[in-house]
Scaffold this active site. Structure first.
Site, PDB file in Angstrom:
ATOM      1  N   ALA A 138       0.522   0.825  -4.829  1.00  0.00           N
ATOM      2  CA  ALA A 138       0.675   0.004  -5.421  1.00  0.00           C
ATOM      3  C   ALA A 138       1.041   0.918  -7.038  1.00  0.00           C
ATOM      4  O   ALA A 138       0.355   2.013  -7.024  1.00  0.00           O
ATOM      5  CB  ALA A 138      -0.435  -0.543  -6.300  1.00  0.00           C
ATOM      6  N   GLU A 162      -3.159  -3.880   6.503  1.00  0.00           N
ATOM      7  CA  GLU A 162      -3.837  -3.904   5.866  1.00  0.00           C
ATOM      8  C   GLU A 162      -5.430  -4.290   6.454  1.00  0.00           C
ATOM      9  O   GLU A 162      -5.876  -5.760   5.594  1.00  0.00           O
ATOM     10  CB  GLU A 162      -4.266  -2.922   4.607  1.00  0.00           C
ATOM     11  CG  GLU A 162      -3.703  -2.506   4.357  1.00  0.00           C
ATOM     12  CD  GLU A 162      -3.378  -2.376   2.789  1.00  0.00           C
ATOM     13  OE1 GLU A 162      -3.931  -2.127   1.917  1.00  0.00           O
ATOM     14  OE2 GLU A 162      -2.330  -0.971   2.080  1.00  0.00           O
TER      15      GLU A 162
END
Length: 304
Positions: free
Chosen positions: A201, A264
Site C-alpha cells: 500500500a 494474502e
C-alpha cells in the site's frame, strides 16, 4: 379600438412575455458536454459542485458529506483514536475503485482503508499495546503493537490455537506512516510501481496504520508473508477460526478485483466478533460489508 380588440391585444402581449421568459430559463440551464467517448458530462459549473470532496488531513476536524456530495475524508477523534468508517454508495460493482465513498459512524473497528481511502497523515491510535503473543523477531518494535481490543482478541486466538497444536506467531502489526513510506519505496525500487501496488500500500493507505491488522505465520517463521503459507496447517486453522475472535482474512482468494490486492492468507484484520461472523457467513470482503451496511442504513431511513 373596441373593448374586444383591447382584450385580444392584451392576450397576445401576455403570450409573447411568457415565451420570452421561457427562453431565458432554457438559456440558464446547464448543458451536457459530450466527450469523444459518447458519454455526457455536466458543465464545469455543475460538476464542480458534485465532485468528491478532498481527503481531510486534520485529525481534529470532523468531516461530513452533504446529501448530494461524496467525500473520502475520515473523521478522527483524537481522544479515542476512533474513526468514521468509510462506506461505499452507488451502483453495485465488483471493483472497489468504482465505489463512491460516504462516511458513516462506527466504533472504529470497521474502518475501511484501501487504495481509494486513506488515513490522515497525522493519525496514530492512542490505545496501542504490545499483545502477549510470540513474534518471529525478538527486538522491541512498533511492529508488535495493536489497538487494545484487537490485541486481547489476538491473545485469545493464539492461545486457543495452541490447544489444537497450532503454533502461531506475529510477523508485523502496526506500521507508522514513516515505516510504510520506506517499505513502499523499497518495493517500488525493486519491482516497479505497477507490481508493487498489487501487494503493497502507498503511505496512508495501509491497514497496518489502523492498529487493527496483523500479518501472521507459523511459530517457526517459515513462509512468513509468502505464498507458500497458503495451504499450511496454520493458514487453514486461521481461515476456519479467525472469525470466532473477530478477525477476517482481509484479502481472500477470488476477491482481488474488490480489494485491489492479491490473495494474502497471512493478513488478518480485526473488525469485531459479530461483524467477522456475518462477513464469514456471507463471504463478504470489508468493502462489500461496509457498502451493504450503508445501503441498508439508507433504506431504513427512507422507510421511516
Amino acid at each position: 379600438m373596441s373593448n374586444e380588440g383591447y382584450r385580444h391585444l392584451y392576450i397576445c402581449c401576455m403570450l409573447v412575455i411568457t415565451m420570452i421568459a421561457g427562453c431565458g430559463s432554457m438559456a440558464e440551464a446547464p448543458v451536457p458536454n459530450t466527450s469523444s467517448t459518447g458519454s455526457a458530462s455536466l458543465s464545469s459549473t455543475e460538476s464542480s459542485t458534485s465532485s468528491a470532496a478532498s481527503l481531510s488531513r486534520s485529525p481534529s476536524t470532523l468531516s461530513t458529506a452533504s446529501s448530494n456530495e461524496s467525500s473520502n475524508a475520515l473523521s478522527v477523534k483524537p481522544e479515542s483514536g476512533k474513526l468514521l468508517a468509510v462506506a461505499s454508495e452507488g451502483p453495485k460493482t465488483k471493483r472497489a475503485a468504482d465505489m463512491q465513498p460516504t462516511p458513516i459512524s462506527h466504533d472504529g473497528m470497521a474502518i475501511l482503508v484501501n487504495k481509494q481511502h486513506a488515513l490522515p497523515d497525522e493519525y496514530e491510535p492512542d490505545d496501542l499495546v504490545d499483545p502477549k503473543v510470540k513474534f518471529i523477531f525478538r527486538e522491541k518494535s512498533e511492529k508488535r503493537l495493536m489497538r487494545r481490543e484487537a490485541a486481547r482478541a489476538l491473545e485469545r486466538m493464539f492461545a486457543d490455537a495452541e490447544k489444537d497444536s497450532i503454533f502461531l506467531a506475529g510477523v508485523s502489526a502496526y506500521r507508522s506512516q514513516a515505516a510504510q513510506s520506506w517499505i513502499y519505496r523499497q518495493y517500488v525500487k525493486k519491482h516497479g510501481k505497477e507490481q508493487a501496488m498489487s501487494y503493497s500500500a502507498e503511505p496512508g493507505h495501509s491497514e497496518h496504520k489502523t492498529g487493527l491488522a496483523i500479518d501472521v505465520s507459523g511459530s517457526d517463521g517459515k513462509c512468513a508473508v509468502q505464498d507458500c503459507f497458503a495451504g499450511s496447517a496454520e493458514a487453514e486453522w486461521i481461515a476456519r477460526h479467525a472469525p470466532e475472535y473477530g478477525f477476517i482474512l482481509r484479502y481472500p482468494k477470488g476477491k482481488e478485483m474488490v480489494t485491489g490486492y492479491q490473495y494474502e492468507p497471512w493478513h488478518l484484520r480485526y473488525v469485531g466478533v459479530e461483524r467477522a461472523a456475518e462477513m464469514a457467513e456471507r463471504k463478504l470482503t470489508l468493502e462489500e460489508y461496509v457498502y451493504a451496511s450503508t445501503t441498508a442504513l439508507t433504506e431504513n431511513k427512507s422507510e421511516q
